[in-house]
Motif scaffolding. Structure first.
Motif, PDB file in Angstrom:
ATOM      1  N   ASP A  20       2.919  10.268  -9.623  1.00  0.00           N
ATOM      2  CA  ASP A  20       2.137  10.455 -10.842  1.00  0.00           C
ATOM      3  C   ASP A  20       1.363  11.773 -10.801  1.00  0.00           C
ATOM      4  O   ASP A  20       1.349  12.534 -11.765  1.00  0.00           O
ATOM      5  N   GLN A  21       0.755  12.074  -9.663  1.00  0.00           N
ATOM      6  CA  GLN A  21       0.008  13.329  -9.515  1.00  0.00           C
ATOM      7  C   GLN A  21       0.929  14.532  -9.619  1.00  0.00           C
ATOM      8  O   GLN A  21       0.594  15.523 -10.275  1.00  0.00           O
ATOM      9  N   THR A  51       3.804  14.683 -11.150  1.00  0.00           N
ATOM     10  CA  THR A  51       4.318  14.758 -12.505  1.00  0.00           C
ATOM     11  C   THR A  51       3.324  15.430 -13.428  1.00  0.00           C
ATOM     12  O   THR A  51       3.689  16.272 -14.237  1.00  0.00           O
ATOM     13  N   HIS A  52       2.067  15.090 -13.284  1.00  0.00           N
ATOM     14  CA  HIS A  52       1.042  15.673 -14.134  1.00  0.00           C
ATOM     15  C   HIS A  52       0.817  17.160 -13.826  1.00  0.00           C
ATOM     16  O   HIS A  52       0.458  17.930 -14.718  1.00  0.00           O
ATOM     17  N   LYS A  53       1.042  17.564 -12.577  1.00  0.00           N
ATOM     18  CA  LYS A  53       0.887  18.984 -12.228  1.00  0.00           C
ATOM     19  C   LYS A  53       2.003  19.831 -12.850  1.00  0.00           C
ATOM     20  O   LYS A  53       1.814  20.987 -13.136  1.00  0.00           O
ATOM     21  N   CYS A  54       3.162  19.211 -13.022  1.00  0.00           N
ATOM     22  CA  CYS A  54       4.307  19.949 -13.571  1.00  0.00           C
ATOM     23  C   CYS A  54       4.217  20.094 -15.101  1.00  0.00           C
ATOM     24  O   CYS A  54       4.923  20.904 -15.679  1.00  0.00           O
ATOM     25  N   LEU A  55       3.423  19.273 -15.732  1.00  0.00           N
ATOM     26  CA  LEU A  55       3.346  19.317 -17.204  1.00  0.00           C
ATOM     27  C   LEU A  55       2.412  20.342 -17.634  1.00  0.00           C
ATOM     28  O   LEU A  55       1.882  21.142 -17.759  1.00  0.00           O
ATOM     29  N   GLU A  62       0.831  -1.212   0.000  1.00  0.00           N
ATOM     30  CA  GLU A  62       0.000   0.000   0.000  1.00  0.00           C
ATOM     31  C   GLU A  62       0.860   1.254   0.000  1.00  0.00           C
ATOM     32  O   GLU A  62       0.535   2.243  -0.658  1.00  0.00           O
ATOM     33  N   THR A  63       1.960   1.232   0.731  1.00  0.00           N
ATOM     34  CA  THR A  63       2.855   2.385   0.793  1.00  0.00           C
ATOM     35  C   THR A  63       3.473   2.652  -0.573  1.00  0.00           C
ATOM     36  O   THR A  63       3.533   3.798  -1.025  1.00  0.00           O
ATOM     37  N   VAL A  64       3.920   1.612  -1.236  1.00  0.00           N
ATOM     38  CA  VAL A  64       4.527   1.758  -2.559  1.00  0.00           C
ATOM     39  C   VAL A  64       3.489   2.286  -3.550  1.00  0.00           C
ATOM     40  O   VAL A  64       3.772   3.210  -4.330  1.00  0.00           O
ATOM     41  N   LEU A  65       2.290   1.737  -3.513  1.00  0.00           N
ATOM     42  CA  LEU A  65       1.235   2.196  -4.428  1.00  0.00           C
ATOM     43  C   LEU A  65       0.871   3.655  -4.162  1.00  0.00           C
ATOM     44  O   LEU A  65       0.664   4.423  -5.110  1.00  0.00           O
ATOM     45  N   ASP A  66       0.802   4.047  -2.899  1.00  0.00           N
ATOM     46  CA  ASP A  66       0.522   5.443  -2.559  1.00  0.00           C
ATOM     47  C   ASP A  66       1.630   6.359  -3.068  1.00  0.00           C
ATOM     48  O   ASP A  66       1.359   7.446  -3.588  1.00  0.00           O
ATOM     49  N   ASP A  67       2.875   5.929  -2.930  1.00  0.00           N
ATOM     50  CA  ASP A  67       4.000   6.735  -3.414  1.00  0.00           C
ATOM     51  C   ASP A  67       3.973   6.879  -4.934  1.00  0.00           C
ATOM     52  O   ASP A  67       4.225   7.963  -5.473  1.00  0.00           O
ATOM     53  N   ILE A  68       3.657   5.811  -5.651  1.00  0.00           N
ATOM     54  CA  ILE A  68       3.553   5.871  -7.117  1.00  0.00           C
ATOM     55  C   ILE A  68       2.439   6.831  -7.517  1.00  0.00           C
ATOM     56  O   ILE A  68       2.614   7.649  -8.428  1.00  0.00           O
ATOM     57  N   LYS A  69       1.325   6.760  -6.823  1.00  0.00           N
ATOM     58  CA  LYS A  69       0.197   7.651  -7.117  1.00  0.00           C
ATOM     59  C   LYS A  69       0.589   9.110  -6.876  1.00  0.00           C
ATOM     60  O   LYS A  69       0.285   9.983  -7.692  1.00  0.00           O
ATOM     61  N   THR A  70       1.288   9.369  -5.779  1.00  0.00           N
ATOM     62  CA  THR A  70       1.724  10.735  -5.472  1.00  0.00           C
ATOM     63  C   THR A  70       2.678  11.256  -6.538  1.00  0.00           C
ATOM     64  O   THR A  70       2.544  12.394  -7.003  1.00  0.00           O
TER      65      THR A  70
END
Length: 85
Positions: free
Chosen positions: A78-79, A81-85, A68-76
């Motif tokens: 990803d979010q 990264t998309h804000k920076c684009l 769950e921690t790894v999945l939460d970190d990947i989601k964060t």
């Protein structure tokens, strides 16, 4: 709560040193996700680096991460990264 070990443990733990019971109990609690890394190191009466070294020495893994921690970190990431684009 004082703990009395089964006498057969003394023979098994003896080669690992005087505080081996504390280390292996703390490591087991950490691997079972019952205590944090820092709490386990403290229970084992070791610093972070020494506890990490001994985990790698005896279990071939230093840190463990819950899925769950790894999945939460990947989601964060990803979010962010998309804000920076």
């Amino acid at each position: 709560m004082p703990i009395q070990l089964n006498p057969h443990f003394y023979e098994v733990l003896e080669p690992y040193g005087s505080q081996s019971a504390e280390f292996f109990l703390a490591a087991s609690l950490y691997h079972a996700h019952k205590v944090s890394f820092g709490a386990a190191a403290s229970l084992a009466k070791l610093g972070f680096d020494e506890f990490h070294y001994r985990l790698k020495e005896h279990f071939d893994v230093g840190y463990t991460f819950a899925d769950e921690t790894v999945l939460d970190d990947i989601k964060t990431v990803d979010q962010l990264t998309h804000k920076c684009l």
